[in-house]
Design an enzyme around this catalytic site. Structure first.
Site, PDB file in Angstrom:
ATOM      1  N   LYS A 188      43.851  -7.386  27.686  1.00 15.10           N
ATOM      2  CA  LYS A 188      45.004  -6.473  27.737  1.00 15.10           C
ATOM      3  C   LYS A 188      45.982  -6.982  28.779  1.00 15.10           C
ATOM      4  O   LYS A 188      45.609  -7.186  29.945  1.00 15.10           O
ATOM      5  CB  LYS A 188      44.552  -5.063  28.126  1.00 15.10           C
ATOM      6  CG  LYS A 188      43.906  -4.302  26.975  1.00 15.10           C
ATOM      7  CD  LYS A 188      43.454  -2.931  27.438  1.00 15.10           C
ATOM      8  CE  LYS A 188      44.587  -1.930  27.527  1.00 15.10           C
ATOM      9  NZ  LYS A 188      44.123  -0.635  28.054  1.00 15.10           N
TER      10      LYS A 188
HETATM   11  O1  G3P Z   1      44.939   2.828  27.432  1.00 17.83           O
HETATM   12  C1  G3P Z   1      46.028   3.237  28.246  1.00 17.83           C
HETATM   13  C2  G3P Z   1      45.745   4.503  28.834  1.00 17.83           C
HETATM   14  O2  G3P Z   1      44.493   4.477  29.455  1.00 17.83           O
HETATM   15  C3  G3P Z   1      46.741   5.096  29.750  1.00 17.83           C
HETATM   16  O3  G3P Z   1      46.444   6.418  29.649  1.00 17.83           O
HETATM   17  O4  G3P Z   1      45.844   8.617  30.322  1.00 17.83           O
HETATM   18  O5  G3P Z   1      46.295   6.898  32.087  1.00 17.83           O
HETATM   19  O6  G3P Z   1      48.154   7.817  30.695  1.00 17.83           O
HETATM   20  P1  G3P Z   1      46.714   7.510  30.780  1.00 17.83           P
END
Ligand code: G3P
Length: 244
Positions: free
Chosen positions: A88
């Site tokens: 990633k």
């Molecule tokens: O995969 C990306 C994700 O983990 C970001 O999510 O919940 O930290 O906004 P969040």
């Protein structure tokens, strides 16, 4: 093919998800790993990869900030965890050239930290396998993620791209379903989203009502399986009585 992945590094969620839900991969990032406390990151990722097996993908994020270091870090990750891992990489000034280079070397790449259509277009042109769009974070910044998804999707379709939009960053079920409706080919979600989707009170109320109706006909605790056995037992005992 549409996909649902788990966005977590929690082993018990991953075990549950793989056993019980239609999960095609696990995505992680440094913040997700941090939530797991004092872990050895590579051992944890290796364990997750083992749980995923050859049927599911594992996505691991780089943290370096220069193109050269991102490329080196990506190669190191693949060396430690296997070349089938998706690396990633944020679509940034330093990340995009790294994506381009790594894709040309045959590395599987998930372009991430995408907030805009332009980032998605650049990731698609660079040949990323997945384009991870941060829905909830976009909404927090007054960006409409569903417009962005549909714009990126029509761009990718227009160039016959094999890049897949992987919607990420969710706070509720509606964001997930709207992401798919807007053109995402995949979503990566926390286990709590799936639990919430299956735990809706109306689902359980419907199940209870069906059970009550069934029990009203056949008696408490009976199922479609036990009523057959009961019938067989009744037939057998009638035959036994006739013989006597
Ligand atoms: O995969 C990306 C994700 O983990 C970001 O999510 O919940 O930290 O906004 P969040």
């Amino acid at each position: 093919m549409y996909e649902l992945m788990l966005d977590t590094a929690n082993l018990s969620d991953i075990r549950e998800g793989i056993a019980a839900w239609p999960i095609s991969g696990v995505t992680t990032n440094p913040s997700i790993l941090r939530k797991e406390g004092d872990i050895d990151v590579y051992s944890r990722l290796a364990e997750i990869k083992k749980l995923c097996g050859s049927q599911r993908s594992l996505h691991v994020q780089t943290v370096s900030t220069t193109t050269r270091e991102i490329i080196e870090e990506a190669r190191f990750i693949l060396d430690r965890l296997g070349c089938d891992v998706y690396v990633k990489i944020p679509v940034s000034a330093a990340g995009l050239p790294a994506i381009k280079t790594l894709v040309s070397e045959g590395v599987k790449v998930t372009a991430t930290a995408i907030y805009t259509t332009m980032q998605g277009i650049l990731a698609g042109l660079a040949g990323a396998d997945y384009i991870a769009i941060y829905l909830n974070r976009m909404e927090n910044n007054c960006i409409d993620p569903f417009v962005v998804i549909s714009e990126i999707r029509s761009f990718l379709d227009g160039m016959n791209s094999r890049s897949k939009i992987l919607a990420a960053s969710f706070r509720n079920i509606s964001q997930v379903t709207s992401a798919f409706a807007s053109g995402a080919k995949g979503a990566t979600v926390g286990a709590e989203i799936i639990r919430a989707a299956l735990g809706m009170p109306s689902i359980n109320a419907a199940i209870e009502a069906f059970m009550e109706d069934f029990e009203a006909i056949h008696g408490a605790g009976q199922t479609m399986m036990t009523i057959t056995k009961m019938k067989k037992a009744a037939v057998n005992s009638a035959a036994f009585l006739r013989l006597k």
